[in-house]
Design a protein around this motif. Structure first.
Motif, short mmCIF file in Angstrom:
data_model
loop_
_atom_site.label_atom_id
_atom_site.label_comp_id
_atom_site.label_asym_id
_atom_site.label_seq_id
_atom_site.Cartn_x
_atom_site.Cartn_y
_atom_site.Cartn_z
N LYS A 47 0.73 -1.28 -0.06
CA LYS A 47 -0.04 0.23 -0.25
C LYS A 47 0.99 1.36 -0.03
O LYS A 47 0.58 2.50 -0.84
CB LYS A 47 -1.10 0.15 1.12
CG LYS A 47 -2.23 -0.89 0.94
CD LYS A 47 -2.96 -0.77 2.26
CE LYS A 47 -4.08 -1.62 2.17
NZ LYS A 47 -4.86 -1.82 3.72
N HIS A 50 2.19 1.61 -3.30
CA HIS A 50 1.34 2.04 -4.33
C HIS A 50 1.07 3.34 -4.10
O HIS A 50 0.79 4.58 -5.03
CB HIS A 50 0.09 1.47 -4.10
CG HIS A 50 -1.09 1.62 -4.97
ND1 HIS A 50 -2.37 2.35 -4.64
CD2 HIS A 50 -1.33 1.29 -6.35
CE1 HIS A 50 -2.96 2.48 -5.92
NE2 HIS A 50 -2.43 1.89 -6.76
N GLU A 51 1.04 4.18 -3.04
CA GLU A 51 0.79 5.53 -2.63
C GLU A 51 2.04 6.44 -3.14
O GLU A 51 1.71 7.48 -3.74
CB GLU A 51 0.91 5.91 -1.14
CG GLU A 51 -0.43 5.55 -0.59
CD GLU A 51 -0.71 5.30 0.96
OE1 GLU A 51 0.30 6.08 1.46
OE2 GLU A 51 -1.35 4.85 1.66
N GLN A 52 3.19 5.91 -2.89
CA GLN A 52 4.28 6.61 -3.55
C GLN A 52 4.15 6.57 -5.02
O GLN A 52 4.81 7.69 -5.73
CB GLN A 52 5.58 5.93 -3.06
CG GLN A 52 6.03 5.99 -1.66
CD GLN A 52 7.39 5.28 -1.33
OE1 GLN A 52 8.18 5.05 -2.27
NE2 GLN A 52 7.60 5.27 -0.17
N GLN A 54 1.62 6.89 -6.86
CA GLN A 54 0.60 7.52 -7.08
C GLN A 54 0.78 9.19 -7.01
O GLN A 54 0.47 9.97 -7.47
CB GLN A 54 -0.79 7.32 -6.48
CG GLN A 54 -1.51 6.05 -6.76
CD GLN A 54 -2.84 5.74 -6.14
OE1 GLN A 54 -2.80 6.38 -4.98
NE2 GLN A 54 -3.63 5.04 -6.51
N ASN A 55 1.92 9.36 -5.93
CA ASN A 55 2.49 10.65 -5.73
C ASN A 55 3.41 11.13 -6.79
O ASN A 55 4.13 12.24 -6.81
CB ASN A 55 2.90 11.06 -4.25
CG ASN A 55 1.87 10.70 -3.26
OD1 ASN A 55 0.67 11.09 -3.54
ND2 ASN A 55 2.30 10.35 -2.08
#
Length: 173
Positions: A47, A50-52, A54-55
């Motif tokens: 997760k 995935h956040e990195q 998306q950023n």
């Protein structure tokens, strides 16, 4: 969870999850069939990745957070009785030697058998060759008689014959 379940949870494809694990060198557990098996810690780590992403962080720039330290577990049995193992090795070596000797004797026997069979076949070929020669001679004698057996033919070209009249030629007198 397996790979497809984690992929659904994160909203990505299963191949994407597998690519992240491989490219980032994440130490994930695999089951007996070689499929990834994800724990809660693994899912939280994915997760974060995935956040990195998306950023705007590139995949090769990501350093996994909370990277797992896996210690390979293995069981090594201590050798309790070296004499028993040495005895087993000796027995195995003796069996191999006797097996090789048996294989050699079987091969030698088979070679001798084959040699006998070949000699028998050669004798048969010689006998057939002699019979063929005899038959060829007999054939030649029947079809091409020798000089003494040829009929004697006189050359009648120089002898003048008396002409027969028509009636005697018909009745053959």
């Amino acid at each position: 969870m397996n790979t497809s379940e984690v992929a659904k949870l994160l909203g990505v494809s299963a191949s994407t999850v597998q690519r992240w694990v491989k490219q980032l060198g994440l130490p994930m557990e695999k089951n007996e069939r070689g499929h990834y098996h994800f724990s809660e810690e693994d899912i939280n780590l994915l997760k974060g990745i995935h956040e990195q992403l998306q950023n705007g962080t590139l995949l090769h720039e990501i350093t996994p957070m909370n990277e797992k330290k896996t210690v390979r577990k293995g069981a090594v049995k201590a050798v309790e009785n070296d004499k028993a193992i040495e005895k087993l090795f000796t027995m195995v070596n003796e069996l191999e030697i006797s097996l090789n000797a048996k294989a050699d004797s079987v091969a030698s026997y088979q070679l001798l058998q084959h040699r006998r069979e070949i000699e028998d076949l050669q004798d048969q070929i010689n006998t057939l060759t002699q019979q063929l020669d005899l038959l060829q001679k007999q054939y030649n004698e029947l079809n091409f008689p020798t000089q003494s057996e040829k009929p004697i033919v006189f050359d009648h070209s120089k002898i003048k014959r008396k002409k027969k009249n028509f009636v005697s030629s018909i009745f053959g007198f």
